[in-house]
Design a protein around this motif. Structure first.
Motif, PDB file in Angstrom:
ATOM      1  N   UNK A 107       0.842  -1.200   0.000  1.00 17.18           N
ATOM      2  CA  UNK A 107       0.000   0.000   0.000  1.00 17.18           C
ATOM      3  C   UNK A 107       0.874   1.246   0.000  1.00 17.18           C
ATOM      4  N   UNK A 108       1.926   1.242   0.820  1.00 21.80           N
ATOM      5  CA  UNK A 108       2.796   2.429   0.856  1.00 21.80           C
ATOM      6  C   UNK A 108       3.529   2.607  -0.475  1.00 21.80           C
ATOM      7  N   UNK A 109       3.953   1.532  -1.111  1.00 22.71           N
ATOM      8  CA  UNK A 109       4.582   1.619  -2.435  1.00 22.71           C
ATOM      9  C   UNK A 109       3.573   2.162  -3.446  1.00 22.71           C
ATOM     10  N   UNK A 110       2.346   1.640  -3.393  1.00 16.80           N
ATOM     11  CA  UNK A 110       1.308   2.095  -4.313  1.00 16.80           C
ATOM     12  C   UNK A 110       1.017   3.573  -4.158  1.00 16.80           C
ATOM     13  N   UNK A 111       0.970   4.039  -2.936  1.00 18.16           N
ATOM     14  CA  UNK A 111       0.744   5.471  -2.701  1.00 18.16           C
ATOM     15  C   UNK A 111       1.925   6.301  -3.198  1.00 18.16           C
ATOM     16  N   UNK A 112       3.123   5.810  -2.928  1.00 18.53           N
ATOM     17  CA  UNK A 112       4.334   6.508  -3.372  1.00 18.53           C
ATOM     18  C   UNK A 112       4.380   6.644  -4.898  1.00 18.53           C
ATOM     19  N   UNK A 113       3.959   5.590  -5.605  1.00 22.85           N
ATOM     20  CA  UNK A 113       3.946   5.589  -7.074  1.00 22.85           C
ATOM     21  C   UNK A 113       2.676   6.213  -7.641  1.00 22.85           C
ATOM     22  N   UNK A 114       1.785   6.665  -6.748  1.00 23.86           N
ATOM     23  CA  UNK A 114       0.513   7.289  -7.149  1.00 23.86           C
ATOM     24  C   UNK A 114      -0.364   6.330  -7.971  1.00 23.86           C
ATOM     25  N   UNK A 115      -0.374   5.060  -7.576  1.00 22.99           N
ATOM     26  CA  UNK A 115      -1.225   4.055  -8.238  1.00 22.99           C
ATOM     27  C   UNK A 115      -2.692   4.348  -7.926  1.00 22.99           C
ATOM     28  N   UNK A 116      -3.578   4.005  -8.865  1.00 21.99           N
ATOM     29  CA  UNK A 116      -5.002   4.232  -8.621  1.00 21.99           C
ATOM     30  C   UNK A 116      -5.637   3.102  -7.815  1.00 21.99           C
TER      31      UNK A 116
END
Length: 150
Positions: A107-116
């Protein structure tokens, strides 16, 4: 669970990664050529910029879990989708917060990469896993259909 660290996989981890995949029930190689092919696939995965393998290390030595990640582009989105093909926790370390720590890291990686969004699949027979994902905030958003070509 204490004494655990998360880190990205390296080529030295390939035998451990293959062992975890077999533990999950993924196909095992039948010949030396298959073993070599599987090693090359994991090595390619490790070096690909659109993919990651994150390992959980216990007591600085033992690898007890892993998650693989693919950053996917979608035709109808301006941002990436973080897809999780495999999340594996060795059986004796399940129910100790390891899987939750891996998902939170994703989740933190996804937020960092601005994933939808983050998407994963779980086999029909893995009812306990389904409850685990729901408890972490995942919704069942679709059905998966496959056709075997072998």
């Amino acid at each position: 669970m204490e004494n655990i660290d998360l880190r990205e996989a390296t080529n030295n981890d390939i035998p451990i990664i293959l062992g975890l995949l077999y533990e999950l029930g993924r196909p095992k190689p039948e010949t030396d050529l298959d073993v070599d092919s599987f090693r090359k696939l994991v090595k390619k995965y490790i070096t690909d910029n659109d993919k990651k393998i994150i390992l959980v290390q216990y007591n600085e030595t033992e690898i007890i879990a892993m998650v693989s990640i693919i950053f996917m582009t979608r035709l109808n989105q301006n941002s990436l989708e973080l897809y999780i093909p495999e999340l594996i926790v060795r059986e004796k370390f399940q129910h100790k917060g390891v899987g939750k720590k891996l998902i939170n890291y994703c989740i933190s990686i996804g937020r960092e990469k601005k994933c939808h969004r983050i998407r994963l699949e779980s086999g029909n027979r893995r009812k306990e896993s389904h409850q685990f994902y729901k408890k972490l905030g995942f919704d069942q958003s679709g059905l998966s259909f496959t056709i075997s070509l072998n």
